[in-house]
Structure formats: C-alpha cells, structure tokens
Design a protein around this motif. Structure first.
Motif, PDB file in Angstrom:
ATOM      1  N   VAL A   1       0.858  -1.189   0.000  1.00 39.24           N
ATOM      2  CA  VAL A   1       0.000   0.000   0.000  1.00 39.24           C
ATOM      3  C   VAL A   1       0.892   1.236   0.000  1.00 39.24           C
ATOM      4  N   TYR A   2       0.725   2.074  -0.984  1.00 39.83           N
ATOM      5  CA  TYR A   2       1.471   3.329  -1.010  1.00 39.83           C
ATOM      6  C   TYR A   2       0.503   4.469  -0.700  1.00 39.83           C
TER       7      TYR A   2
ATOM      8  N   HIS B   1       1.388  13.954 -11.188  1.00 41.02           N
ATOM      9  CA  HIS B   1       1.308  12.701 -11.925  1.00 41.02           C
ATOM     10  C   HIS B   1       2.661  12.000 -11.980  1.00 41.02           C
ATOM     11  N   ASP B   2       3.754  12.773 -11.969  1.00 35.60           N
ATOM     12  CA  ASP B   2       5.087  12.170 -11.958  1.00 35.60           C
ATOM     13  C   ASP B   2       5.346  11.462 -10.621  1.00 35.60           C
ATOM     14  N   LEU B   3       4.904  12.098  -9.548  1.00 33.76           N
ATOM     15  CA  LEU B   3       5.069  11.483  -8.234  1.00 33.76           C
ATOM     16  C   LEU B   3       4.257  10.205  -8.131  1.00 33.76           C
TER      17      LEU B   3
ATOM     18  N   GLU C   1       4.841  21.432  -5.098  1.00 36.19           N
ATOM     19  CA  GLU C   1       4.343  21.320  -6.468  1.00 36.19           C
ATOM     20  C   GLU C   1       5.269  22.001  -7.468  1.00 36.19           C
ATOM     21  N   ALA C   2       6.030  22.949  -7.006  1.00 40.57           N
ATOM     22  CA  ALA C   2       6.931  23.657  -7.910  1.00 40.57           C
ATOM     23  C   ALA C   2       8.085  22.773  -8.358  1.00 40.57           C
TER      24      ALA C   2
ATOM     25  N   LYS D   1       3.956   4.253  -7.959  1.00 44.83           N
ATOM     26  CA  LYS D   1       3.474   3.001  -8.534  1.00 44.83           C
ATOM     27  C   LYS D   1       4.633   2.111  -8.971  1.00 44.83           C
ATOM     28  N   ASN D   2       5.652   2.735  -9.574  1.00 46.43           N
ATOM     29  CA  ASN D   2       6.821   1.973  -9.997  1.00 46.43           C
ATOM     30  C   ASN D   2       7.559   1.379  -8.800  1.00 46.43           C
ATOM     31  N   ALA D   3       7.698   2.190  -7.753  1.00 44.55           N
ATOM     32  CA  ALA D   3       8.362   1.701  -6.546  1.00 44.55           C
ATOM     33  C   ALA D   3       7.575   0.550  -5.936  1.00 44.55           C
ATOM     34  N   SER D   4       6.257   0.651  -5.940  1.00 44.71           N
ATOM     35  CA  SER D   4       5.409  -0.413  -5.409  1.00 44.71           C
ATOM     36  C   SER D   4       5.590  -1.702  -6.208  1.00 44.71           C
TER      37      SER D   4
END
Length: 295
Positions: free
Chosen positions: A43-44, A59-61, A53-54, A66-69
């Motif tokens: 669970v992330y 969406h990149d985060l 945000e700057a 998701k990739n890390a999960s």
C-alpha cells in the motif's frame, strides 16, 4: 471450520524493508504447510507534505510511487517463490490508507502477516495506534514476524476468556502443522502487595491461587489433546507478570500465540502494556487472535 480456512489466502503486507521480506518468507512457508494461496500487498500513501508542487508534478510522483510499489512486490514475490515454490502467489498494489485496506482484505483472508518494523507505507506499523487498529479490528488472526527462525515449541497464553479459546485452537493447529510441541502458559496474580505479605493469610491465598490456576489451565485444555493427539502438551501455571512470563517461555519458541484481549493476567492485552511488550520485544513470531464474538 478450522482457523486455517483453505478457501482463503494468507495475506502479507510488504513495504520493501528487510522485516517485510522475512515476513513474506514466513507467510509463504505457512501457506505451504496448510496448502493455501498467498496474497502479497503493498500500500502506497500519497504524501501530505514534502513534495512542493513547484519541484515535482503530481502525476510524476504518482507514477514514481506506482513503480516503486511494483519493484517492492516483485522482490517479495521472488522471496515467496524461493521459500515455497509450490505456493500460488498473487500480488496487489494499492494507493490509500494502509490500515483501512488491510482491514478490508482481512475479511477474506485466513491470516494477516506483517513484519516487526518497516518503512514507506508501513512505517511505524507496529509502533503505535496502527498496530492496535490492525490487531483489534482485523477479521482474521494477525502474525507479527519477529526474531530468528527457531525449532522450539509453540507457546500459547491461556487466561480463560473467550478469546483465549481462539488462541488455544490456533496454537494446536500450528503445533500440529509444524510437528512441534505445545506449551500452554497461564500466568497468575502479579500484585506487588502480595510480595510484601507472603505470610499468614497471604500465604494461604497464594497456595489456593496456584491450585486454581492449574485447574483453570487443565479445564481450558480439556478435549484439545483428543482433537490433536499428535501434539505433545506441557501445562505451566507460574506466578508472575503476564508479559514477563510469556517472554521467558517464548525464548527459542517457533511461535507465541496470544488473545487480543482477555481477563486476569491478560487484561487489556491488545491495548495495554502486555501486548505492547510482546509485539515489540518477543524473541519469536507473535500471533494475535480475536474472539469469534468480536468478528
């Protein structure tokens, strides 16, 4: 129905930590013993701060998380398949609240297995209110994998409460599956006042309390030996504080089984100092059982 319902998988929560991988191996071996599937979950949780945000787009985060999960789940699957190649393994990556999601999955799981310490989505999992929430409200037994693998007995805490009966049932099933002996422990009367007045009436009280403790233990175990004739049982009813007594008997044990709450020496087991001590410091995996009445 047995505690280990083979129609339901064993659920293990992972977060990429070494503790979670150890829990995965334990869960895979458990699934193999009981011929059950294994479901691995990561669970992330979306961070509430720390990512201006700057500097990074939302969406990149999310894609990074998701990739890390996926990497975490691949590592866990590899560990599970290495420990028990015959077990069917499935994985799930989920974004959201860790406790809420694990609790929802526990309704259709046989066991929930977690490591003793973690990181990422499971940071602090067994260090505070999260652990209490899982142990107190999941719909299945919770296993906290601690310590190094041992070849000793299964140890179960007995206090005569309904949840203690669930713990006894689970402990016998585990001992039978493991080919291990079972040590049933009932810790009684730990009042410091009795230490001061161990003469006269206090001495008579202690003698009576010791006999009562042994009788309670014998009554609670009656019938279980007949159901599991392959399990060798030792009954012990020492005087002392529940946490200390169970910690001592858990040395070298394969598994320590306790109820989520009870009475007598185990009052407030999940929410009080006894459970906290055992979950944090027991030298072996700890199984926390809830009473069927609480489900």
């Amino acid at each position: 129905m047995t505690i280990h319902d083979r129609t339901r998988p064993i659920l293990v929560g992972v977060d990429g930590s070494a503790s979670a991988i150890a829990a995965t191996r334990w869960a895979a071996a458990e699934a193999a013993r009981h011929k059950m599937p294994l479901h691995i979950v990561n669970v992330y949780t979306w961070p509430v701060s720390g990512y201006p945000e700057a500097l990074i787009a939302g969406h990149d985060l999310l894609a990074s998380m998701k990739n890390a999960s996926a990497v975490i789940l691949d590592e866990a699957r590899t560990a599970a398949e290495s420990a028990a190649p015959e077990v069917a393994v499935s994985v799930t990556s989920h974004g959201g609240d860790t406790v809420a999601y694990l609790r929802s999955l526990s309704k259709k799981s046989s066991l929930l297995v977690v490591g003793s310490r973690g990181l990422g989505g499971f940071s602090g999992l067994l260090l505070g209110s999260v652990a209490v929430g899982i142990a107190a409200h999941t719909e299945c037994p919770v296993i906290v994998v601690r310590g190094e693998p041992n070849e000793g007995p299964v140890v179960v805490g007995v206090d005569g409460s309904p949840v203690s009966e669930a713990a006894i049932a689970f402990a016998f099933e585990e001992a039978s599956a493991l080919g291990a002996d079972l040590v049933a422990v009932h810790a009684w009367h730990d009042s410091p006042l009795v230490d001061v007045f161990e003469k006269g009436y206090a001495s008579l009280y202690l003698d009576t309390a010791a006999v009562d403790a042994e009788e309670l233990l014998a009554q609670r175990l009656a019938g279980w030996q007949e159901k599991h004739p392959d399990v060798s049982v030792t009954r012990v009813a020492p005087r002392g504080r529940a946490a200390k007594v169970l910690m001592d008997y858990a040395q070298g044990a394969r598994l320590l089984v306790i109820g989520s709450r009870g009475r007598g020496g185990f009052t407030g087991l999940t929410l009080g100092s006894t459970s906290q001590a055992l979950i944090h410091h027991a030298p072996c995996p700890v199984a926390v059982l809830r009473s069927p009445e609480d489900h």
